[in-house]
Structure formats: C-alpha cells, structure tokens
Design a protein around this motif. Sequence first.
Motif, mmCIF file in Angstrom:
data_model
loop_
_atom_site.group_PDB
_atom_site.id
_atom_site.type_symbol
_atom_site.label_atom_id
_atom_site.label_comp_id
_atom_site.label_asym_id
_atom_site.label_seq_id
_atom_site.Cartn_x
_atom_site.Cartn_y
_atom_site.Cartn_z
ATOM 1 N N ALA A 70 0.826 -1.205 0.000
ATOM 2 C CA ALA A 70 0.000 0.000 0.000
ATOM 3 C C ALA A 70 0.865 1.262 0.000
ATOM 4 N N ARG A 71 0.328 2.321 -0.581
ATOM 5 C CA ARG A 71 1.075 3.580 -0.669
ATOM 6 C C ARG A 71 1.496 4.074 0.707
ATOM 7 N N THR A 72 0.595 3.986 1.695
ATOM 8 C CA THR A 72 0.938 4.473 3.041
ATOM 9 C C THR A 72 2.067 3.655 3.657
ATOM 10 N N ASP A 73 2.081 2.349 3.400
ATOM 11 C CA ASP A 73 3.168 1.512 3.918
ATOM 12 C C ASP A 73 4.481 1.841 3.225
ATOM 13 N N ALA A 74 4.416 2.105 1.913
ATOM 14 C CA ALA A 74 5.624 2.482 1.176
ATOM 15 C C ALA A 74 6.195 3.789 1.727
ATOM 16 N N LEU A 75 5.322 4.700 2.135
ATOM 17 C CA LEU A 75 5.793 5.962 2.706
ATOM 18 C C LEU A 75 6.451 5.743 4.060
ATOM 19 N N VAL A 76 5.963 4.774 4.833
ATOM 20 C CA VAL A 76 6.619 4.447 6.103
ATOM 21 C C VAL A 76 8.035 3.956 5.846
ATOM 22 N N VAL A 77 8.184 3.052 4.856
ATOM 23 C CA VAL A 77 9.512 2.532 4.509
ATOM 24 C C VAL A 77 10.423 3.677 4.054
ATOM 25 N N ALA A 78 9.883 4.577 3.222
ATOM 26 C CA ALA A 78 10.674 5.715 2.748
ATOM 27 C C ALA A 78 11.094 6.612 3.915
ATOM 28 N N ALA A 79 10.183 6.842 4.861
ATOM 29 C CA ALA A 79 10.497 7.705 6.006
ATOM 30 C C ALA A 79 11.591 7.096 6.866
ATOM 31 N N VAL A 80 11.515 5.781 7.099
ATOM 32 C CA VAL A 80 12.558 5.110 7.887
ATOM 33 C C VAL A 80 13.901 5.208 7.161
ATOM 34 N N ALA A 81 13.881 5.048 5.835
ATOM 35 C CA ALA A 81 15.116 5.137 5.053
ATOM 36 C C ALA A 81 15.719 6.539 5.138
ATOM 37 N N ILE A 82 14.868 7.559 5.094
ATOM 38 C CA ILE A 82 15.358 8.940 5.200
ATOM 39 C C ILE A 82 16.009 9.165 6.563
ATOM 40 N N GLN A 83 15.330 8.683 7.621
ATOM 41 C CA GLN A 83 15.889 8.851 8.960
ATOM 42 C C GLN A 83 17.216 8.114 9.099
ATOM 43 N N ALA A 84 17.287 6.889 8.554
ATOM 44 C CA ALA A 84 18.534 6.124 8.631
ATOM 45 C C ALA A 84 19.652 6.839 7.883
ATOM 46 N N ALA A 85 19.329 7.407 6.717
ATOM 47 C CA ALA A 85 20.335 8.130 5.934
ATOM 48 C C ALA A 85 20.845 9.351 6.689
ATOM 49 N N MET A 86 19.948 10.037 7.416
ATOM 50 C CA MET A 86 20.369 11.199 8.201
ATOM 51 C C MET A 86 21.387 10.790 9.260
ATOM 52 N N LEU A 87 21.172 9.635 9.874
ATOM 53 C CA LEU A 87 22.093 9.176 10.911
ATOM 54 C C LEU A 87 23.402 8.679 10.315
ATOM 55 N N LEU A 88 23.314 7.894 9.227
ATOM 56 C CA LEU A 88 24.522 7.355 8.616
ATOM 57 C C LEU A 88 25.413 8.460 8.066
ATOM 58 N N ALA A 89 24.790 9.526 7.564
ATOM 59 C CA ALA A 89 25.557 10.664 7.041
ATOM 60 C C ALA A 89 25.990 11.615 8.158
ATOM 61 N N ARG A 90 25.656 11.266 9.393
ATOM 62 C CA ARG A 90 25.998 12.066 10.572
ATOM 63 C C ARG A 90 25.435 13.486 10.501
ATOM 64 N N LEU A 91 24.257 13.599 9.866
ATOM 65 C CA LEU A 91 23.570 14.885 9.858
ATOM 66 C C LEU A 91 22.793 15.091 11.149
ATOM 67 N N GLU A 92 22.577 14.006 11.880
ATOM 68 C CA GLU A 92 21.969 14.062 13.203
ATOM 69 C C GLU A 92 22.756 13.141 14.125
ATOM 70 N N SER A 93 22.851 13.544 15.371
ATOM 71 C CA SER A 93 23.544 12.718 16.354
ATOM 72 C C SER A 93 22.537 11.833 17.079
ATOM 73 N N GLY A 94 23.053 10.840 17.809
ATOM 74 C CA GLY A 94 22.176 9.998 18.603
ATOM 75 C C GLY A 94 21.425 10.793 19.653
ATOM 76 N N ARG A 95 22.084 11.795 20.211
ATOM 77 C CA ARG A 95 21.435 12.648 21.211
ATOM 78 C C ARG A 95 20.285 13.430 20.585
ATOM 79 N N GLU A 96 20.513 13.973 19.395
ATOM 80 C CA GLU A 96 19.456 14.699 18.703
ATOM 81 C C GLU A 96 18.330 13.754 18.305
ATOM 82 N N LEU A 97 18.685 12.521 17.942
ATOM 83 C CA LEU A 97 17.670 11.551 17.537
ATOM 84 C C LEU A 97 16.679 11.289 18.657
ATOM 85 N N ARG A 98 17.127 11.292 19.901
ATOM 86 C CA ARG A 98 16.215 11.042 21.013
ATOM 87 C C ARG A 98 15.114 12.098 21.070
ATOM 88 N N VAL A 99 15.486 13.346 20.820
ATOM 89 C CA VAL A 99 14.481 14.406 20.819
ATOM 90 C C VAL A 99 13.563 14.268 19.612
#
Length: 298
Positions: A70-99
């Motif tokens: 479903a489109r909504t499920d695909a968007l969940v997968v995309a959102a998780v991928a975006i968040q993971a990319a932000m962390l892997l690229a060190r654009l966000e820290s673990g401390r910032e991720l908690r907030v």
Amino acid sequence: MARALTSLEQRIDAWARRRLDALEPDGRRRLLVELAVFVAKQAWACVFGAAMLVAIVAARLWYPDDAPVARTDALVVAAVAIQAAMLLARLESGRELRVIVLFHVVGTVMEVFKTGVGSWAYEDGGVLRIAGVPLYTGFMYAAVGSYMVRVFRLFELRFRRYPPVWATAVVAAGIYANFFAHHFLPDARWILLALVVVLYARCTMHFRNHAARPWRRMPVLAAFAGVAFFIWIAENIGTAAGAWIYPDQADGWQPVSLAKLVSWLLLMMISVVLVTLVYRPREPDDALTPAGAAPRRG
C-alpha cells in the motif's frame, strides 16, 4: 555543546568567508551573499522535511494504486530510510535523535486523537498504522524536530532575555493539552497565544550565517511566525498531494485555512521546549556582540 559542522556545511562557510573577504564591508553584493548563505543553510536544515515532502508527492503522482504494498506503507519505509540516511551521514547525532523520536511520539498521539474526532483523515489501506493513522505521519512531526535541532547547530543560536525554561514548559504543556481539550471545553488557544507573546516579547535570537562575523539578531516571535508560515506552506503541499485532507477539502482541494497558522505557531512553542532538552538556551558571549553594540544582560 553543539557538534561541529559537517564537511558540506564547512564548505558553505568557507565559500561565504572567501566571498565576503573580497567584497566591500557595506556593499549590496555583500548583503546578497549573506542572504544566499542564510537561505542555503535554512534549506539544508529542512532536508528531512523536504525529503518527506518529495516522497509524499512522488507517492501520489507515480506510485501505483494497485501495488502489492500500500502507498501508506511504502511511505513508512521511505520515512525510515530517510531517517537512517540522516544518521549514517551524521547529519543528526544519537542525542538529537532522542528528541526527534520524542517529536514522533508526541505527534503520533495527537494524530490518533485528531483523526478519531474527525479533524482530518488519511486514505485507507496498509498495515503499518495505529488506529487508522499511517505510521509515516509521525515522521512529519519528526521532520519539524529535525529542522529545529539542526538550525540550532547551523546558526549557533544564542538568546538574550530568554524566559525561564520552567515557564515555557508549563505553557507548552498547556498548549498540548488544549489540542485535545478544546473538543470538549472552551478553546484556550488565544489565551495560550497571549502567554507565548508575554513570555517571548523581549527575547531576541542571535545567530550567524557563517563562521566569520558579524552576528545577526531578530525577535524570537518573528522567527516563530516565519517557521509556522513555512510549515503551513508544506501542509498545503501535503494536502494537495492527498497525504491527508481536512473536512472542508472532502469535495475538492482548497488551500488550508490561514487560521491554522495560529495552531502551527503554538506548535512551535512545544517544538522549542523539546529542543531545549538537547540545546539549552545560551546567552550571547560579550565577545561575540556585534561591533558597535553595547553588551547587554538579559
């Protein structure tokens, strides 16, 4: 203490320094360079939200309605991928991720309630949802959190006459409660808005576009209003793409009411309080006071 700039952010700073060193101190071109750096850093701070908007619009335009996922499920997968990319690229820290996760939780709880009382609705389908609310919606609130924590670091924000943190927390709690309670009790948003104005009326935000001087300043309330306006623009894009609809859009899309700007400005108050869990409001150092301005104490 804020983290160091990433390599891309350092390149933006270095470019600004080179350009400004080559220009007249008070020339028009210098102001244009300052503006270009400000816009570039603001856009860079919005990268999470921008990526989410692109995913939402792309899913509406090109994702097949009859796809196995479903489109909504695909968007969940995309959102998780975006968040993971932000962390892997060190654009966000673990401390910032908690907030940011806290933004996610706070937003999802409100989404479940608001859709339950009919304030807005999402398309049906998909399994990655809670009480009819697709899980990607929490990432839209997380995108606001991402912007807030990143803009603190990118612009090295400082504040004069920042109100007591406990007072801002009390008002933020009242704002969050009112998002629920106004369906059953008199709406207190205008009282809460007045409290926000009283708290922050004398507060100024100091920032700099790049590692070199000078420092700039602006009223915090103006910053709140500006961010609320751009969230309203993003909301119009999201509803136009069919990510969710308000009752008055059921018979066809129309712009989101300007009255929503008040809601988003109040949401900014909650956002700021959550971000102070990571970056405590700091007074400008006297050594960083712009030339010609007398140091002041809040």
